[in-house]
Design an enzyme around this catalytic site. Sequence first.
Site, mmCIF file in Angstrom:
data_model
loop_
_atom_site.group_PDB
_atom_site.id
_atom_site.type_symbol
_atom_site.label_atom_id
_atom_site.label_comp_id
_atom_site.label_asym_id
_atom_site.label_seq_id
_atom_site.Cartn_x
_atom_site.Cartn_y
_atom_site.Cartn_z
ATOM 1 N N ASP A 30 2.591 -9.165 -9.724
ATOM 2 C CA ASP A 30 2.853 -9.655 -11.191
ATOM 3 C C ASP A 30 2.397 -8.844 -12.248
ATOM 4 O OD1 ASP A 30 3.813 -12.143 -9.819
ATOM 5 O OD2 ASP A 30 2.144 -12.954 -9.894
ATOM 6 N N ALA B 222 0.914 -1.319 0.090
ATOM 7 C CA ALA B 222 -0.133 -0.009 0.060
ATOM 8 C C ALA B 222 0.669 1.279 0.026
ATOM 9 C CB ALA B 222 -0.984 0.069 1.380
#
Length: 315
Positions: free
Chosen positions: A252, A223
């Site tokens: 990814d 975050a």
Amino acid sequence: MILTVTPNPSLDRTYEVPSLDRGEVIRATGERMDPGGKGVNVSRAVAAAGQRTVAVLPLGGAPGALVADLLDAQGIEVARVPVAGATRSNIALAEADGVLTKINAPGPELSAAEQELLLETVRTQSVHASWIACCGSLPRGLAPSWYAELVARAHAAGARIALDTSGPALLAALRERPDVVKPNAEELAEAVRRPLATVGDAVKAAEELREMGAGAVLASLGADGQVLVNAAGTWFGSARVDAVRSNVGAGDSSLAGFLIAGGNGPDALASAVAHGAAAVQLPGSVMPTPSDLDPSAVTVTTEVPVDRDLKEPVS
């Protein structure tokens, strides 16, 4: 074309359950089956962006055939390396309150001949690749130095390598100078063997990975955003996220966004952040399409907030 290499792919089965009660018969309310593995996810994200990708995968048994079929249905080319052992099947139990319990199988053990065939397949498939993304853990039978050997061979063939792995495999590969490595905060802390409490700690750790051989370090800080450190400088990227639905595959997706945008500099970092932010706002492991991206929500700056505490410090 972006070539991905996933040495230990999986067939991922997810079951939705009201709650997880040990010792009881649990009736699933929903189920799905997906091809799994970090490199597989990168290929899925590249394909979702409308670009060509080829996934090099050691596949065996019925689970391996299913992985190939699922990827083919998504328009992803598979360079299959046949192996004697069956591809692993992973289980995820998703409870109604959002808690996810995962059971990851070890996967097959690759023989010396299968390991060599995997390396040779990467070499032959990389001829037209703009990048090779090597991702995930190594299966049984492959030494930690296997990624280092892959990087060395790829560089000898003139290819660029992005590496997303951790532990001894990452440290061993650094000596062959991969063009980009993509650790998260936990993997960064493991590599430098000390806690990370601030963004500045993460930047320092990334600089040390460059000293150890990485050409560039793209570090995901959850975050807190992402950091890119290369020979030209350091950049910090973050994005506004309205609501997090799932962080599965978000890293990814970020790597795919980085490579799609050229894999170098602040523009590529902005693409990485945009893809990662879009991915966490989608359900499960769904990869974002161009319509899901919000570049206006992304900020990239050379003014790195080094004193900012990480929301999830790594001890």
